[in-house]
Design an enzyme around this catalytic site. Structure first.
Site, PDB file in Angstrom:
ATOM      1  N   CYS A   1      32.676  28.571   9.237  1.00  0.00           N
ATOM      2  CA  CYS A   1      31.910  29.391   8.301  1.00  0.00           C
ATOM      3  C   CYS A   1      30.478  28.893   8.046  1.00  0.00           C
ATOM      4  O   CYS A   1      29.592  29.117   8.853  1.00  0.00           O
ATOM      5  CB  CYS A   1      32.684  29.530   6.995  1.00  0.00           C
ATOM      6  SG  CYS A   1      32.147  30.918   5.976  1.00  0.00           S
TER       7      CYS A   1
ATOM      8  N   LYS B   1      35.581  20.846   8.138  1.00  0.00           N
ATOM      9  CA  LYS B   1      34.273  21.465   7.857  1.00  0.00           C
ATOM     10  C   LYS B   1      33.283  20.414   7.347  1.00  0.00           C
ATOM     11  O   LYS B   1      33.572  19.712   6.375  1.00  0.00           O
ATOM     12  CB  LYS B   1      34.489  22.552   6.804  1.00  0.00           C
ATOM     13  CG  LYS B   1      33.292  23.427   6.500  1.00  0.00           C
ATOM     14  CD  LYS B   1      33.744  24.496   5.499  1.00  0.00           C
ATOM     15  CE  LYS B   1      32.762  25.621   5.332  1.00  0.00           C
ATOM     16  NZ  LYS B   1      33.318  26.677   4.468  1.00  0.00           N
TER      17      LYS B   1
ATOM     18  N   GLU C   1      39.355  31.670   8.883  1.00  0.00           N
ATOM     19  CA  GLU C   1      39.242  30.589   7.901  1.00  0.00           C
ATOM     20  C   GLU C   1      40.265  30.819   6.795  1.00  0.00           C
ATOM     21  O   GLU C   1      40.494  31.946   6.367  1.00  0.00           O
ATOM     22  CB  GLU C   1      37.835  30.565   7.300  1.00  0.00           C
ATOM     23  CG  GLU C   1      37.644  29.446   6.285  1.00  0.00           C
ATOM     24  CD  GLU C   1      36.241  29.392   5.672  1.00  0.00           C
ATOM     25  OE1 GLU C   1      35.845  28.305   5.223  1.00  0.00           O
ATOM     26  OE2 GLU C   1      35.545  30.423   5.648  1.00  0.00           O
TER      27      GLU C   1
END
EC number: 3.5.1.3
Length: 280
Positions: free
Chosen positions: A157, A116, A47
């Site tokens: 994440c 995301k 990331e």
């Protein structure tokens, strides 16, 4: 030993991130080449691989996709003839910023772009407070891509905490879920491995996470420990905190055997419950 189509090598690059974008990109590309020489067919970066992680950095380091960083990824994927999951970068589009993962195929084409969807807004008093939503906007779509080996689903994440995302990907035929991610010294020891093993066992899939290496001097200190977990919940490979490449040979016959032995997909009570996709 040549690996069959049901087996392939995955590599996760636990990159040490600096404040110099061009250095981050150049070093990422050299690690990608090294992984390819070791037989990796799918390679993932961490990331925020081209930028320090933090709300003050996202606007400064943000780029369009395609843009300079992703152009380099496209070129190295083609040069090495691999599937490249480009970790994530801060992306700018129409005045908004996103935490975005771009995936390139062995011919250098952009196969998938995932923004995301669950932003990292948490407050653990005395430990950590972080608000991605101060500068980032959430994505609003799922993203998968196909390889000769299997279909791959993408998350970033904090997305790993949301079991529904992984369930949707399993329903859509994914056998490997890849989450570039940077947990921290509070959530890392508590949940990083637990969440990966949970998603793997729940959905009988392989789960891989690619973290930046730990930098104790950074404003946000990443946990590290990039990991690969099999559908039985076993940790196949795990990095420490230093810069490293993690390799794991993914065996899809093993996945098929586990699904046959414990056939949860056939046993779900769709008359009682469902996790459904509201939009593609």
């Amino acid at each position: 030993m040549a690996l069959s189509e049901s087996t392939f090598r995955l590599a996760l690059i636990q990159l040490q991130i600096s404040s110099i974008k061009s250095d981050n990109v150049t070093r990422a590309c050299s690690f990608i080449r090294e992984a390819a020489t070791q037989g990796a067919k799918i390679v993932s970066l961490p990331e925020c691989f081209n930028s320090p992680y933090g709300t003050k950095y996202f606007p400064e380091y943000a780029e369009k996709i395609p843009g300079e960083s992703t152009q380099k990824l496209s070129e190295v994927a083609k040069e090495c003839s691999i599937y490249l999951i480009g970790g994530s970068i801060p992306e700018e589009d129409a005045g908004k910023l996103y935490n975005t993962c771009a995936v390139f195929g062995p011919d250098g084409t952009l196969l998938a772009k995932y923004r995301k969807i669950h932003l990292f807004d948490i407050d653990v008093p005395g430990k950590i407070t972080f608000q991605e939503s101060k500068t980032l906007s959430p994505g609003d779509s799922f993203s998968t891509f196909d390889t000769p080996y299997c279909r791959v689903g993408l998350g970033i994440c904090y997305d790993m905490r949301f079991a529904e995302l992984a369930q949707i990907y399993a329903q859509r035929g994914c056998q490997l879920l890849v989450y570039p991610g940077a947990f921290n010294l509070t959530t890392g020891p508590a949940h990083w491995e637990l969440l990966q093993r949970s998603r793997a066992v729940d959905n009988q899939v392989y789960v891989a996470t690619a973290s930046p290496a730990r930098d104790d001097k950074a404003s946000y200190v990443a946990w590290g420990h990039s990991t690969v977990v099999n559908p039985w919940g076993e940790v196949l490979a795990k990095a420490g905190t230093e810069e490293a490449i993690v390799y794991s040979d993914i065996d899809l016959k093993k996945l098929a055997e586990i699904r046959q032995q414990i056939p949860v997909f056939r046993q779900k009570r769709s008359d009682l419950y469902a996790v459904e996709m509201k939009k593609p």
